[in-house]
Design a protein around this motif. Structure first.
Motif, PDB file in Angstrom:
ATOM      1  N   ASN A  54       0.808  -1.230   0.000  1.00 52.27           N
ATOM      2  CA  ASN A  54       0.000   0.000   0.000  1.00 52.27           C
ATOM      3  C   ASN A  54       0.839   1.278   0.000  1.00 52.27           C
ATOM      4  O   ASN A  54       0.337   2.353   0.331  1.00 52.27           O
ATOM      5  CB  ASN A  54      -0.940   0.016   1.212  1.00 52.27           C
ATOM      6  N   ILE A  55       2.100   1.206  -0.350  1.00 56.11           N
ATOM      7  CA  ILE A  55       2.946   2.397  -0.389  1.00 56.11           C
ATOM      8  C   ILE A  55       2.453   3.356  -1.468  1.00 56.11           C
ATOM      9  O   ILE A  55       2.238   2.954  -2.610  1.00 56.11           O
ATOM     10  CB  ILE A  55       4.417   2.013  -0.654  1.00 56.11           C
ATOM     11  N   ARG A  56       2.312   4.632  -1.110  1.00 55.57           N
ATOM     12  CA  ARG A  56       1.831   5.643  -2.060  1.00 55.57           C
ATOM     13  C   ARG A  56       2.985   6.384  -2.731  1.00 55.57           C
ATOM     14  O   ARG A  56       2.936   6.702  -3.911  1.00 55.57           O
ATOM     15  CB  ARG A  56       0.937   6.643  -1.320  1.00 55.57           C
ATOM     16  N   ALA A  57       4.034   6.688  -1.951  1.00 56.05           N
ATOM     17  CA  ALA A  57       5.155   7.457  -2.490  1.00 56.05           C
ATOM     18  C   ALA A  57       6.433   7.078  -1.757  1.00 56.05           C
ATOM     19  O   ALA A  57       6.402   6.533  -0.647  1.00 56.05           O
ATOM     20  CB  ALA A  57       4.895   8.955  -2.341  1.00 56.05           C
ATOM     21  N   VAL A  58       7.570   7.364  -2.407  1.00 54.14           N
ATOM     22  CA  VAL A  58       8.888   7.095  -1.836  1.00 54.14           C
ATOM     23  C   VAL A  58       9.623   8.427  -1.703  1.00 54.14           C
ATOM     24  O   VAL A  58       9.629   9.242  -2.638  1.00 54.14           O
ATOM     25  CB  VAL A  58       9.708   6.132  -2.717  1.00 54.14           C
ATOM     26  N   ILE A  59      10.238   8.650  -0.549  1.00 52.02           N
ATOM     27  CA  ILE A  59      10.923   9.913  -0.275  1.00 52.02           C
ATOM     28  C   ILE A  59      12.349   9.624   0.171  1.00 52.02           C
ATOM     29  O   ILE A  59      12.555   8.917   1.176  1.00 52.02           O
ATOM     30  CB  ILE A  59      10.200  10.715   0.829  1.00 52.02           C
ATOM     31  N   ILE A  60      13.321  10.127  -0.568  1.00 52.44           N
ATOM     32  CA  ILE A  60      14.726   9.929  -0.197  1.00 52.44           C
ATOM     33  C   ILE A  60      15.472  11.257  -0.261  1.00 52.44           C
ATOM     34  O   ILE A  60      15.011  12.220  -0.893  1.00 52.44           O
ATOM     35  CB  ILE A  60      15.428   8.905  -1.108  1.00 52.44           C
ATOM     36  N   THR A  61      16.625  11.292   0.389  1.00 52.84           N
ATOM     37  CA  THR A  61      17.519  12.446   0.331  1.00 52.84           C
ATOM     38  C   THR A  61      18.755  12.062  -0.458  1.00 52.84           C
ATOM     39  O   THR A  61      19.459  11.116  -0.115  1.00 52.84           O
ATOM     40  CB  THR A  61      17.946  12.889   1.744  1.00 52.84           C
ATOM     41  N   SER A  62      19.013  12.785  -1.539  1.00 56.72           N
ATOM     42  CA  SER A  62      20.192  12.530  -2.372  1.00 56.72           C
ATOM     43  C   SER A  62      20.552  13.806  -3.115  1.00 56.72           C
ATOM     44  O   SER A  62      19.752  14.288  -3.919  1.00 56.72           O
ATOM     45  CB  SER A  62      19.913  11.392  -3.362  1.00 56.72           C
ATOM     46  N   PRO A  63      21.702  14.421  -2.838  1.00 56.91           N
ATOM     47  CA  PRO A  63      22.756  13.953  -1.942  1.00 56.91           C
ATOM     48  C   PRO A  63      22.402  14.199  -0.477  1.00 56.91           C
ATOM     49  O   PRO A  63      21.542  15.032  -0.174  1.00 56.91           O
ATOM     50  CB  PRO A  63      23.950  14.825  -2.348  1.00 56.91           C
ATOM     51  N   THR A  64      23.084  13.490   0.402  1.00 56.76           N
ATOM     52  CA  THR A  64      22.947  13.746   1.825  1.00 56.76           C
ATOM     53  C   THR A  64      23.748  14.995   2.181  1.00 56.76           C
ATOM     54  O   THR A  64      24.469  15.566   1.354  1.00 56.76           O
ATOM     55  CB  THR A  64      23.482  12.575   2.645  1.00 56.76           C
ATOM     56  N   TYR A  65      23.629  15.419   3.401  1.00 54.43           N
ATOM     57  CA  TYR A  65      24.377  16.587   3.881  1.00 54.43           C
ATOM     58  C   TYR A  65      25.878  16.394   3.678  1.00 54.43           C
ATOM     59  O   TYR A  65      26.615  17.349   3.458  1.00 54.43           O
ATOM     60  CB  TYR A  65      24.067  16.778   5.365  1.00 54.43           C
ATOM     61  N   GLU A  66      26.313  15.124   3.745  1.00 57.95           N
ATOM     62  CA  GLU A  66      27.737  14.808   3.593  1.00 57.95           C
ATOM     63  C   GLU A  66      28.128  14.508   2.150  1.00 57.95           C
ATOM     64  O   GLU A  66      29.263  14.081   1.897  1.00 57.95           O
ATOM     65  CB  GLU A  66      28.106  13.616   4.490  1.00 57.95           C
ATOM     66  N   GLY A  67      27.209  14.684   1.196  1.00 55.70           N
ATOM     67  CA  GLY A  67      27.549  14.528  -0.211  1.00 55.70           C
ATOM     68  C   GLY A  67      27.487  13.112  -0.744  1.00 55.70           C
ATOM     69  O   GLY A  67      28.138  12.789  -1.733  1.00 55.70           O
ATOM     70  N   ILE A  68      26.688  12.242  -0.129  1.00 61.97           N
ATOM     71  CA  ILE A  68      26.531  10.867  -0.599  1.00 61.97           C
ATOM     72  C   ILE A  68      25.271  10.770  -1.454  1.00 61.97           C
ATOM     73  O   ILE A  68      24.199  11.239  -1.060  1.00 61.97           O
ATOM     74  CB  ILE A  68      26.473   9.884   0.584  1.00 61.97           C
ATOM     75  N   VAL A  69      25.409  10.148  -2.619  1.00 61.43           N
ATOM     76  CA  VAL A  69      24.339  10.115  -3.612  1.00 61.43           C
ATOM     77  C   VAL A  69      23.806   8.694  -3.794  1.00 61.43           C
ATOM     78  O   VAL A  69      24.583   7.740  -3.905  1.00 61.43           O
ATOM     79  CB  VAL A  69      24.852  10.655  -4.965  1.00 61.43           C
ATOM     80  N   SER A  70      22.495   8.553  -3.826  1.00 62.31           N
ATOM     81  CA  SER A  70      21.864   7.260  -4.091  1.00 62.31           C
ATOM     82  C   SER A  70      21.708   7.050  -5.594  1.00 62.31           C
ATOM     83  O   SER A  70      21.793   8.003  -6.380  1.00 62.31           O
ATOM     84  CB  SER A  70      20.486   7.193  -3.421  1.00 62.31           C
ATOM     85  N   ASP A  71      21.457   5.809  -6.001  1.00 62.02           N
ATOM     86  CA  ASP A  71      21.238   5.488  -7.404  1.00 62.02           C
ATOM     87  C   ASP A  71      19.783   5.830  -7.747  1.00 62.02           C
ATOM     88  O   ASP A  71      18.913   4.964  -7.809  1.00 62.02           O
ATOM     89  CB  ASP A  71      21.524   4.003  -7.662  1.00 62.02           C
ATOM     90  N   VAL A  72      19.544   7.119  -7.951  1.00 59.86           N
ATOM     91  CA  VAL A  72      18.180   7.602  -8.158  1.00 59.86           C
ATOM     92  C   VAL A  72      17.561   6.998  -9.410  1.00 59.86           C
ATOM     93  O   VAL A  72      16.365   6.691  -9.444  1.00 59.86           O
ATOM     94  CB  VAL A  72      18.161   9.143  -8.227  1.00 59.86           C
TER      95      VAL A  72
END
Length: 487
Positions: free
Chosen positions: A150-168
């Motif tokens: 039942n997930i409606r949306a996904v929320i992530i932080t990229s980059p983080t405060y320390e400059g780490i990036v997820s595979d968006v």
């Protein structure tokens, strides 16, 4: 007579402090110029349009911004990225929806969860080192969808405060395969689109809503940001919330600053970024030569993250002795923020100060004294960074280290609460979040259960004089808010 804020700002402006912090203009009045704010401070008079019903000059400016950043639609934010996060999350969800949320998101995300009474399912990035958390992996997102239909949306932080990036890009593919919405807090990545040395922006990676603080890493005034919309997100509904979370008297000084930033990017962005990246790479190369202060390898090279034994001590020494103002200090690292507004002098003074501090630390080690900032053993341990979690079993094991969730944030913050001494909070359910600021990521969120480790981190932060939000201090001790039930 005590100086007012403007007098203090003028005095500070004339001092020799090196601004290795936001905003991105870096007080560089040689490169970036605006008129006196009193001279251009107006309201919605004839010929200047209305931000809440843009039909003329502001409508054209929004479209110009979207084209520059590669988005289908862009909206200006004069209440910061926080307003954009509130608008995007509330616009993409309805009351009591379930959302998949990276646990290292900014407190504005948790405010949106509260406002829409959402039920969060948390994604827990792994700790890389020294309290720095890594990327959200696509496999985590895939597994969460299999467990929660039942997930409606996904929320992530990229980059983080320390400059780490997820595979968006991969995360977006997974989210869209399930027919859901991806919202990316890219507040610290507004500069990504303007040089190949930086990671690819979430706008180009398929995210449906991307929020960027242009004041953080670009030459724009504090409080200015952008909300980019594309894909299948309900743009009309998001616009409705964007309208709600913005003042009805938007500052034309701030909006003028946004448009001037767009002009800078269009007319001289390329040479500015080329020169900036050249200076930045040279600085990072020199920082790698330090012995006891370690440069953390970030995905976003604009973030200078330095690992040390005592982050607050290094922060204070740079400020008080060398007049170098960093962005933030945590328990075991500090962050310096860079931008196209920096000068050669800034980087020269920064490195020379660190070199002197590093030499002093090494001298103490040679004499057999344990440095207050770092030891050789610390350096050896931190050179052995853990490898990325590659499978669900490892991720699940890691998640078990995080607090148990007893109820959603809305119910927790509206429940019957009482102050509890920090030493007695273990096992109790938090009625309010607690965070170090900056960066504003909750150490514990309302509805989660206090552990001994969390209580100790809060206590250590207080001892190191970090700014801790969500606690109450008195002569009797430090108190946190806990629910009377949900023991």
């Amino acid at each position: 007579m005590k100086k007012d804020l403007l007098e203090r700002l003028e005095e500070y402006c004339g001092a020799d402090y090196v601004p290795l912090h936001m905003p991105g203009a870096k007080r560089n009045t040689q490169e970036f110029v605006m008129p006196n704010p009193y001279a251009i401070d107006i309201t919605e008079i004839d010929g200047f349009d209305n931000m809440h019903h843009a039909e003329d000059i502001l409508k054209e400016a929004f479209e110009r911004t979207a084209k520059l950043f590669g988005a289908e639609e862009s909206l200006w934010l004069i209440n910061g990225s926080s307003a954009g996060l509130l608008a995007a999350i509330c616009g993409a969800t309805k009351k009591n929806d379930t959302v998949l949320v990276a646990r290292n998101c900014h407190r504005a995300v948790y405010n949106a969860i509260y406002l829409n009474e959402l039920n969060p399912v948390y994604l827990y990035p792994k700790e890389v080192t020294s309290g720095i958390y890594g990327a959200v992996s696509p496999s985590q997102v895939e597994q969460a969808f299999k467990q929660h239909e039942n997930i409606r949306a996904v929320i992530i932080t990229s980059p983080t405060y320390e400059g780490i990036v997820s595979d968006v890009k991969k995360i977006a593919e997974i989210v869209h395969r399930y027919g859901k919405i991806l919202i990316v807090d890219e507040a610290h990545g507004a500069h990504f689109a303007f040089h190949e040395a930086f990671p690819e922006s979430a706008v180009f990676c398929g995210a449906d809503a991307v929020i960027q603080s242009i004041h953080k890493t670009l030459p724009s005034l504090t409080q200015t940001a952008l909300l980019h919309l594309q894909g299948n997100i309900d743009k009309e509904r998001v616009r409705r919330y964007w309208d709600m979370y913005q003042t009805t008297s938007p500052s034309y000084v701030l909006m003028g600053g946004i448009d001037r930033c767009m002009t800078v990017l269009e007319t001289k962005g390329k040479p500015l970024f080329n020169a900036y990246v050249t200076r930045l790479l040279a600085l990072r190369k020199k920082l790698e030569t330090l012995t006891n202060i370690r440069l953390f390898p970030t995905d976003d090279i604009s973030k200078i993250v330095l690992l040390v034994r005592d982050g607050k001590k290094l922060y204070q020494e740079l400020l008080n002795k060398y007049h170098i103002q960093l962005e933030m200090a945590s328990l075991q690292y500090v962050i310096a923020m860079t931008s196209i507004g920096d000068t050669d002098e800034y980087y020269e003074r920064f490195f020379e100060a660190l070199r002197q501090i590093d030499d002093e630390m090494q001298t103490k080690i040679r004499r057999g004294q344990k440095s207050q900032l770092q030891t050789e053993q610390d350096i050896k341990q931190r050179n052995e960074l853990p490898t990325e979690l590659e499978n669900v079993e490892k991720i699940t094991a890691f998640m078990e280290c995080f607090p148990e969730v007893k109820c959603n944030p809305y119910d927790a913050q509206n429940g019957d609460a009482e102050p509890v001494e920090l030493g007695l909070c273990v096992g109790r359910t938090a009625a309010a979040g607690v965070c170090f600021y900056p960066p504003g990521i909750p150490l514990i969120q309302a509805g989660e259960v206090y552990t001994g480790e969390i209580a100790e981190i809060i206590r250590e932060g207080i001892q190191k004089n970090l700014e801790v939000i969500g606690i109450e201090k008195s002569e009797k001790g430090v108190y946190v808010s806990c629910l009377k039930s949900y023991f």
